[in-house]
Scaffold this active site. Structure first.
Site, PDB file in Angstrom:
ATOM      1  N   SER A 131       1.175  -1.336   0.014  1.00 55.70           N
ATOM      2  CA  SER A 131      -0.315  -0.062   0.204  1.00 55.70           C
ATOM      3  C   SER A 131       1.459   1.070   0.167  1.00 55.70           C
ATOM      4  CB  SER A 131      -0.933  -0.118   1.041  1.00 55.70           C
ATOM      5  OG  SER A 131      -1.257   1.693   1.447  1.00 55.70           O
ATOM      6  N   TYR A 144      -2.266   0.791  10.524  1.00 50.51           N
ATOM      7  CA  TYR A 144      -2.298   0.404   9.289  1.00 50.51           C
ATOM      8  C   TYR A 144      -1.120   1.290   8.503  1.00 50.51           C
ATOM      9  CZ  TYR A 144      -3.615  -0.513   4.076  1.00 50.51           C
ATOM     10  OH  TYR A 144      -3.465  -0.876   2.822  1.00 50.51           O
TER      11      TYR A 144
END
Length: 260
Positions: A131, A144
């Site tokens: 990501s 995250y």
């Protein structure tokens, strides 16, 4: 694609989203594919649709069963399973731990199982879905962002340590992708990710191209490279820009009555 046709491939978190798109694309290119997901029904559905084999279960321990399903060898391992939790230091300890286990340690555990075979034969390929949060950050979600930074660091270490011994490593760093995970990001996702979100199939296309070109960083959103350079070149200015987004998020949440 000669590097993919006939390869024995494992994709974790492949019951939907990016993982399912990767599994479909690898199968279409002539690879033998194992579809892994915690949700056995979703894994089975994807596998049946593409002529692959479903091996459901926790991605952290999937290598032995996947290897057996592929006849004893894995050529490409896609560490794609991931979780995203909101919050900062106040987030529950179990959410931090799950983020660390799924987004980082599942990669470490897979590599631990795969590397002896790959090093012995002098080939193998590890594809980590990191990501853009891993090379930038993600407002509203410290677990995250932090765990994805660690996932990138592990992929970098693998590449730096083993590339001369035939091990290919790729870090896939998309921004917004139209998946259930994007929907779950709420206001922060709407602000930062949704405007430029792409389809999972576009990520799969970028991954196959990145493998063919032997690129470590695979950026389905090319603009991420500019943001990454800005972060390194003038970190304070970059952080100021991210903080501006944070303030806008707080204003939107205040207006809607939600909490950050």
């Amino acid at each position: 694609m000669g590097t993919v046709r006939g390869a024995r491939v494992v994709v974790t978190g492949a019951g939907g989203g990016i993982g399912a798109a990767l599994a479909r694309r690898f199968a279409a290119e002539g690879a033998q594919v194992v579809v892994n997901d915690l949700d056995a029904a979703k894994a089975a559905a994807v596998a049946e649709a593409i002529g692959a084999t479903a091996v459901p279960g926790d991605a952290s321990g999937i290598v032995p069963a996947a290897r057996e399903a592929l006849g004893g060898t894995i050529d490409i391992f896609c560490a794609n399973a991931g979780v995203g939790h909101d919050g900062g230091p106040e987030a529950d300890e179990e959410l931090w731990q799950q983020s660390w286990d799924v987004n980082v340690m599942a990669h470490v555990r897979a590599a631990r199982e795969l590397l002896p075979e790959w090093l012995e034969r002098g080939s193998g390929r590890f594809v980590a879905t990191v990501s853009a949060a891993g090379i930038l950050t993600m407002i509203g979600s410290a677990p995250y962002a932090v765990s994805k930074h660690a996932a990138l660091a592990f992929a970098e270490w693998l590449s730096a340590t083993y590339r001369h011994r035939g091990i290919g490593v790729h870090a896939v760093c998309p921004q917004g992708v139209r998946t259930d995970m994007l929907t779950a990001t709420g206001t922060a996702g709407d602000l930062v990710l949704a405007p430029t979100a792409i389809e999972p199939e576009q990520v799969a296309d970028a991954v196959l191209a990145g493998i063919e070109e032997e690129r470590f960083l695979i950026l389905p959103h090319p603009e991420v490279a500019r943001h990454y350079a800005a972060r390194a070149g003038d970190t304070d200015r970059w952080l100021g820009g991210i903080n501006k987004l944070q303030r806008k998020l707080e204003q939107l949440e205040a207006a809607s009555g939600t909490s950050g």
